[in-house]
Scaffold this motif. Structure first.
Motif, PDB file in Angstrom:
ATOM      1  N   PRO A 150       0.691  -1.167   0.014  1.00 16.18           N
ATOM      2  CA  PRO A 150       0.282  -0.106  -0.027  1.00 16.18           C
ATOM      3  C   PRO A 150       0.980   1.315  -0.141  1.00 16.18           C
ATOM      4  O   PRO A 150       0.562   2.343  -0.612  1.00 16.18           O
ATOM      5  CB  PRO A 150      -0.751  -0.153   1.408  1.00 16.18           C
ATOM      6  CG  PRO A 150      -1.082  -1.653   1.710  1.00 16.18           C
ATOM      7  CD  PRO A 150       0.438  -2.254   1.059  1.00 16.18           C
ATOM      8  N   GLU A 151       1.941   1.199   0.758  1.00 18.11           N
ATOM      9  CA  GLU A 151       2.836   2.258   0.677  1.00 18.11           C
ATOM     10  C   GLU A 151       3.516   2.710  -0.530  1.00 18.11           C
ATOM     11  O   GLU A 151       3.665   3.811  -0.986  1.00 18.11           O
ATOM     12  CB  GLU A 151       3.952   2.230   1.641  1.00 18.11           C
ATOM     13  CG  GLU A 151       3.465   2.049   3.046  1.00 18.11           C
ATOM     14  CD  GLU A 151       2.868   0.710   3.518  1.00 18.11           C
ATOM     15  OE1 GLU A 151       2.292   0.615   4.617  1.00 18.11           O
ATOM     16  OE2 GLU A 151       3.552  -0.333   2.911  1.00 18.11           O
ATOM     17  N   ALA A 152       3.700   1.620  -1.238  1.00 14.55           N
ATOM     18  CA  ALA A 152       4.442   1.796  -2.509  1.00 14.55           C
ATOM     19  C   ALA A 152       3.200   2.212  -3.640  1.00 14.55           C
ATOM     20  O   ALA A 152       3.576   2.920  -4.588  1.00 14.55           O
ATOM     21  CB  ALA A 152       4.903   0.622  -3.383  1.00 14.55           C
ATOM     22  N   LEU A 153       2.037   1.778  -3.540  1.00 13.98           N
ATOM     23  CA  LEU A 153       0.906   2.297  -4.352  1.00 13.98           C
ATOM     24  C   LEU A 153       0.704   3.630  -4.230  1.00 13.98           C
ATOM     25  O   LEU A 153       0.459   4.623  -5.112  1.00 13.98           O
ATOM     26  CB  LEU A 153      -0.250   1.440  -3.833  1.00 13.98           C
ATOM     27  CG  LEU A 153      -1.539   1.657  -4.898  1.00 13.98           C
ATOM     28  CD1 LEU A 153      -1.177   1.017  -6.470  1.00 13.98           C
ATOM     29  CD2 LEU A 153      -2.653   0.655  -4.418  1.00 13.98           C
ATOM     30  N   GLU A 154       0.718   4.034  -2.777  1.00 18.61           N
ATOM     31  CA  GLU A 154       0.551   5.713  -2.619  1.00 18.61           C
ATOM     32  C   GLU A 154       1.674   6.357  -3.343  1.00 18.61           C
ATOM     33  O   GLU A 154       1.370   7.699  -3.911  1.00 18.61           O
ATOM     34  CB  GLU A 154       0.619   6.148  -1.267  1.00 18.61           C
ATOM     35  CG  GLU A 154       0.256   7.234  -0.948  1.00 18.61           C
ATOM     36  CD  GLU A 154      -1.110   7.920  -1.312  1.00 18.61           C
ATOM     37  OE1 GLU A 154      -1.026   8.923  -1.680  1.00 18.61           O
ATOM     38  OE2 GLU A 154      -2.092   6.998  -1.336  1.00 18.61           O
TER      39      GLU A 154
END
Length: 193
Positions: A129-133
């Motif tokens: 999720p962090e990489a997606l953000e």
């Protein structure tokens, strides 16, 4: 798909020269109807800037066609990293597909080693999720508000399409060439630029 320029901005910059991609504006009367475009989306993956051997600078596979939007998976590869397959929602506006600026239509992103985009989406690992953000911020920072994409038949190469970009309602010069790869092909090779 209409997000070719958008999807490619995530991982690769494309510079194209030569007479096949001459800088001209398309006559909007030649744009495909939504019905004609959906027929292509149902039967084929879209291969942008196809090589002679039909590897793609990026490719798009449409997995849902709805009344107000479509869902696509856009794949691109780079020489120094994994292939990315990014899932987007794009909204229908008449016969074109448009990108929501705030969300960029970003749903999910996956990666895989190698340069083959499998149409069944097998072997792909979802990013955190962090990489997606972080990806959303990168895409939005390199995008233009009110981006829409329309398609026309390629008059020079029968059976292929051209993608036309509109930013802020203004048609951009040039086009992205698109080869139609039948869905039954099961996948396509990506050209890692």
């Amino acid at each position: 798909m209409p997000l070719g320029r958008f999807g490619a901005a995530c991982a690769v910059a494309i510079v194209v020269t030569g007479p096949a991609w001459a800088q001209t504006l398309a006559d909007p009367a030649t744009f495909l109807t939504r019905e004609a475009l959906e027929a292509h989306m149902s039967d084929s993956a879209f291969c942008y800037y196809p090589s002679d051997r039909l590897s793609c600078a990026w490719a798009e596979l449409y997995t849902e066609l709805n009344d107000d939007h479509a869902i696509l998976h856009s794949a691109n590869a780079s020489a120094d990293g994994p292939m990315q397959v990014i899932e987007f929602r794009v909204d229908w506006r008449d016969n074109g597909l448009c990108v929501d600026y705030d969300t960029q239509g970003l749903i999910a992103a996956r990666e895989a080693d190698g340069n083959r985009f499998p149409f069944d989406l097998s072997g792909l690992e979802e990013i955190t999720p962090e990489a997606l953000e972080e990806l959303l911020v990168l895409i939005r920072d390199n995008s233009t508000p009110d981006s829409c994409f329309y398609y026309s038949e390629d008059p020079i190469t029968p059976g292929q399409l051209r993608q036309h970009a509109f930013y802020g309602g203004v048609q951009q010069e040039g086009f992205d060439p698109v080869a139609l790869i039948p869905s039954f092909a099961s996948g396509v090779s990506m050209n890692p630029g």
